[in-house]
Motif scaffolding. Sequence first.
Motif, PDB file in Angstrom:
ATOM      1  N   GLU A  86      -9.555 -44.155 -27.124  1.00 36.12           N
ATOM      2  CA  GLU A  86      -9.310 -44.153 -28.567  1.00 36.12           C
ATOM      3  C   GLU A  86      -8.856 -45.548 -28.964  1.00 36.12           C
ATOM      4  O   GLU A  86      -8.600 -46.390 -28.087  1.00 36.12           O
ATOM      5  CB  GLU A  86      -8.269 -43.077 -28.932  1.00 36.12           C
ATOM      6  N   THR A  88      -6.321 -46.488 -31.504  1.00 34.38           N
ATOM      7  CA  THR A  88      -5.057 -46.759 -32.186  1.00 34.38           C
ATOM      8  C   THR A  88      -4.042 -47.460 -31.282  1.00 34.38           C
ATOM      9  O   THR A  88      -3.418 -48.457 -31.694  1.00 34.38           O
ATOM     10  CB  THR A  88      -4.464 -45.439 -32.732  1.00 34.38           C
ATOM     11  N   ARG A 117     -14.486 -40.874 -23.113  1.00 32.13           N
ATOM     12  CA  ARG A 117     -13.689 -39.735 -22.631  1.00 32.13           C
ATOM     13  C   ARG A 117     -14.576 -38.913 -21.707  1.00 32.13           C
ATOM     14  O   ARG A 117     -15.712 -38.578 -22.061  1.00 32.13           O
ATOM     15  CB  ARG A 117     -13.214 -38.845 -23.796  1.00 32.13           C
ATOM     16  N   GLU A 119     -15.450 -35.882 -20.943  1.00 32.05           N
ATOM     17  CA  GLU A 119     -15.422 -34.491 -21.374  1.00 32.05           C
ATOM     18  C   GLU A 119     -16.730 -33.844 -20.974  1.00 32.05           C
ATOM     19  O   GLU A 119     -17.703 -34.525 -20.670  1.00 32.05           O
ATOM     20  CB  GLU A 119     -15.296 -34.419 -22.897  1.00 32.05           C
ATOM     21  N   TYR A 126     -19.706 -36.416 -26.493  1.00 33.92           N
ATOM     22  CA  TYR A 126     -20.279 -37.366 -25.547  1.00 33.92           C
ATOM     23  C   TYR A 126     -19.183 -37.994 -24.716  1.00 33.92           C
ATOM     24  O   TYR A 126     -18.006 -37.886 -25.039  1.00 33.92           O
ATOM     25  CB  TYR A 126     -21.053 -38.458 -26.316  1.00 33.92           C
ATOM     26  N   GLN A 131     -16.510 -44.638 -32.709  1.00 31.34           N
ATOM     27  CA  GLN A 131     -15.611 -44.333 -33.832  1.00 31.34           C
ATOM     28  C   GLN A 131     -15.592 -45.480 -34.839  1.00 31.34           C
ATOM     29  O   GLN A 131     -15.652 -46.648 -34.453  1.00 31.34           O
ATOM     30  CB  GLN A 131     -14.169 -44.149 -33.340  1.00 31.34           C
ATOM     31  N   GLU A 135      -6.364 -48.535 -39.749  1.00 33.07           N
ATOM     32  CA  GLU A 135      -4.938 -48.365 -39.462  1.00 33.07           C
ATOM     33  C   GLU A 135      -4.125 -49.201 -40.445  1.00 33.07           C
ATOM     34  O   GLU A 135      -4.503 -50.334 -40.755  1.00 33.07           O
ATOM     35  CB  GLU A 135      -4.607 -48.842 -38.031  1.00 33.07           C
ATOM     36  N   ARG A 263      -3.200 -31.658 -33.696  1.00 31.31           N
ATOM     37  CA  ARG A 263      -3.829 -32.874 -33.189  1.00 31.31           C
ATOM     38  C   ARG A 263      -3.579 -33.035 -31.685  1.00 31.31           C
ATOM     39  O   ARG A 263      -2.587 -32.595 -31.152  1.00 31.31           O
ATOM     40  CB  ARG A 263      -3.357 -34.133 -33.927  1.00 31.31           C
ATOM     41  N   TYR A 267       1.125 -39.227 -30.092  1.00 35.46           N
ATOM     42  CA  TYR A 267       1.902 -40.178 -30.885  1.00 35.46           C
ATOM     43  C   TYR A 267       2.161 -39.753 -32.326  1.00 35.46           C
ATOM     44  O   TYR A 267       2.870 -40.432 -33.052  1.00 35.46           O
ATOM     45  CB  TYR A 267       1.277 -41.571 -30.858  1.00 35.46           C
ATOM     46  N   TYR A 268       1.618 -38.643 -32.760  1.00 37.31           N
ATOM     47  CA  TYR A 268       1.715 -38.336 -34.188  1.00 37.31           C
ATOM     48  C   TYR A 268       3.105 -37.921 -34.639  1.00 37.31           C
ATOM     49  O   TYR A 268       3.836 -37.243 -33.924  1.00 37.31           O
ATOM     50  CB  TYR A 268       0.698 -37.259 -34.569  1.00 37.31           C
ATOM     51  N   ALA A 285     -15.145 -31.242 -35.812  1.00 35.16           N
ATOM     52  CA  ALA A 285     -14.190 -32.225 -36.342  1.00 35.16           C
ATOM     53  C   ALA A 285     -14.905 -33.569 -36.424  1.00 35.16           C
ATOM     54  O   ALA A 285     -15.224 -34.174 -35.406  1.00 35.16           O
ATOM     55  CB  ALA A 285     -12.975 -32.327 -35.437  1.00 35.16           C
ATOM     56  N   GLY A 308      -3.176 -43.926 -39.652  1.00 36.80           N
ATOM     57  CA  GLY A 308      -4.590 -44.294 -39.623  1.00 36.80           C
ATOM     58  C   GLY A 308      -5.478 -43.094 -39.381  1.00 36.80           C
ATOM     59  O   GLY A 308      -5.011 -41.956 -39.303  1.00 36.80           O
TER      60      GLY A 308
HETATM   61  P1  HAM Z   1      -9.335 -38.042 -32.283  1.00 35.95           P
HETATM   62  O1  HAM Z   1      -9.139 -36.832 -33.131  1.00 35.95           O
HETATM   63  O2  HAM Z   1      -9.073 -37.927 -30.837  1.00 35.95           O
HETATM   64  O3  HAM Z   1      -8.398 -39.156 -32.922  1.00 35.95           O
HETATM   65  O4  HAM Z   1     -10.790 -38.600 -32.498  1.00 35.95           O
HETATM   66  C1  HAM Z   1     -11.309 -38.825 -33.797  1.00 35.95           C
HETATM   67  C2  HAM Z   1     -12.731 -38.341 -33.895  1.00 35.95           C
HETATM   68  O5  HAM Z   1     -13.525 -38.946 -32.871  1.00 35.95           O
HETATM   69  C3  HAM Z   1     -12.910 -36.859 -33.659  1.00 35.95           C
HETATM   70  O6  HAM Z   1     -12.613 -36.122 -34.815  1.00 35.95           O
HETATM   71  C4  HAM Z   1     -14.399 -36.793 -33.323  1.00 35.95           C
HETATM   72  O7  HAM Z   1     -15.170 -36.832 -34.510  1.00 35.95           O
HETATM   73  C5  HAM Z   1     -14.597 -38.065 -32.549  1.00 35.95           C
HETATM   74  N1  HAM Z   1     -14.613 -37.763 -31.101  1.00 35.95           N
HETATM   75  C6  HAM Z   1     -13.565 -37.598 -30.268  1.00 35.95           C
HETATM   76  N2  HAM Z   1     -13.985 -37.324 -29.019  1.00 35.95           N
HETATM   77  C7  HAM Z   1     -15.332 -37.304 -29.064  1.00 35.95           C
HETATM   78  C8  HAM Z   1     -16.374 -37.086 -28.092  1.00 35.95           C
HETATM   79  N3  HAM Z   1     -16.101 -36.844 -26.807  1.00 35.95           N
HETATM   80  N4  HAM Z   1     -17.673 -37.144 -28.508  1.00 35.95           N
HETATM   81  C9  HAM Z   1     -17.968 -37.395 -29.807  1.00 35.95           C
HETATM   82  N5  HAM Z   1     -17.041 -37.610 -30.749  1.00 35.95           N
HETATM   83  C10 HAM Z   1     -15.743 -37.567 -30.395  1.00 35.95           C
HETATM   84  C11 HAM Z   1      -8.301 -40.426 -32.473  1.00 35.95           C
HETATM   85  O8  HAM Z   1      -9.047 -40.922 -31.658  1.00 35.95           O
HETATM   86  C12 HAM Z   1      -7.202 -41.227 -33.142  1.00 35.95           C
HETATM   87  N6  HAM Z   1      -7.175 -42.584 -32.576  1.00 35.95           N
HETATM   88  C13 HAM Z   1      -7.385 -41.252 -34.638  1.00 35.95           C
HETATM   89  C14 HAM Z   1      -6.325 -42.015 -35.335  1.00 35.95           C
HETATM   90  C15 HAM Z   1      -6.405 -43.276 -35.824  1.00 35.95           C
HETATM   91  N7  HAM Z   1      -5.088 -41.587 -35.563  1.00 35.95           N
HETATM   92  C16 HAM Z   1      -4.412 -42.548 -36.168  1.00 35.95           C
HETATM   93  N8  HAM Z   1      -5.187 -43.561 -36.322  1.00 35.95           N
END
Ligand code: HAM
Length: 419
Positions: A86, A88, A117, A119, A126, A131, A135, A263, A267-268, A285, A308
């Motif tokens: 991620e 952030t 990731r 997964e 994926y 992304q 922020e 979530r 960190y939230y 999502a 963010g």
């Molecule tokens: P997150 O909810 O883990 O937040 O990821 C944000 C978005 O990334 C998810 O809603 C989804 O659309 C996409 N995403 C996550 N994992 C996958 C995956 N394996 N394949 C496809 N899409 C995926 C964050 O990452 C935080 N950094 C958001 C944030 C920014 N919070 C504060 N600032």
Amino acid sequence: MSSEPTSFSAPKGTYDLLPPDSVRWQGAVRLAMDLFAAAGYAPVDTPIFESTGVFERGVGETSEVVGKQMYTFTDQGGRSMTLRPEGTAPVMRAVLEHNVHRGPLPVKLGYAGPMFRQERPQKGRYRQFFQVGAEVIGAAAPVADAEIIELAVRYIAALGVEASLLLNSIGHPGGNCRGAYQEGLATFLRDNADRLAPADRGRADTNPMRAFDSKEDATVLVMKEAPTIDAWLCAECAAHFAEVRALLDAAGVAYEIEPRLVRGLDYYTRTAFEFVAGGLGSQNAVGGGGRYDGLAESLGGPSLPGIGFALGMERLMLAASAGLPASVGIDAYVVGVGAGSGAGAFALTLRLRRAGIGAELDLAGRGIKGQMKDASRSGARWAIILGDEEVHGGYVTLKDLASGTQERVPADEIERRLA
Ligand code: HAM
């Protein structure tokens, strides 16, 4: 005999992005960065890998992302490195490392890039995904929350994606707020342990709130009766949340309060939100975010609030209905024949490009018919024909590929004619 494969495919959970999808994709990324810039967010780029500790301490070891999904490796110097799951924590690491937070606050940054990731791959999920995110670092006021949420909402709408905004406050970790709630929730989980799915029975002792994210049917049923955080928020967190909601109301941003939204990252604090879209199956999502007022400290920095969001491009593109351009946007295709072929057509093409006009020419030695066909394929609005007559007469033939009409234009006026 070698057992090496003789052909290769992209690794499991990854994909290749080819035209026309790659063109639409880039248009969507550009749109994001333009919208961010128009709200004062400058671009930021951080490395694709970081010291593993950035995520262990930043995102948190009880999160699934850190506990189970990271691509971690030891580099040749014996250091533990991780492909970023991620954006952030890396952005905060960069801000702290370069003392950006000692300058004017808040620091407003936008980014677009791949995340990793491990997964189980499925539609919309994926192992390498992309992304776009923004922020605000160094702003504690509710108006920063509202600005960030509205920005995400506007971008999602610009792509023609219909998504609902789920909103919650998860308070702060103090004993008069989330701390007390977590104890209450842990008691509830222990009291109902025999009804929970076996995989979730340990949640009371690790991270009770994550039980809300369980996909196990038994747990989902139990969690419908679980206490929710709204009744436990301290006065300050409740007031902050009320102000965020009032600002969103005033801005005409629609949302649903979802007190079970927790979530997946540790960190939230306070505001947490997620965007969900229809038609995507279980991976619905399209994005999420929230406030992370403790992140800077967990990375060894000072107390520095932040908020963010990040949106998943694959899911957005699956749900997008906006007419994003699918071709690279060539204005003119230069058709060179006879005296006009080769150097002549090449020179004219370069003249157009230098004048800022998108132009292509035949690179395959085709005849006039083949070039006219290729001109249509290119998506160009105009074909500019340069043949014997044109070269000797000092003009070009300009053909409108949509209407089929054509006209003679003096060779030295063509840039002006197309500008
Ligand atoms: P997150 O909810 O883990 O937040 O990821 C944000 C978005 O990334 C998810 O809603 C989804 O659309 C996409 N995403 C996550 N994992 C996958 C995956 N394996 N394949 C496809 N899409 C995926 C964050 O990452 C935080 N950094 C958001 C944030 C920014 N919070 C504060 N600032």
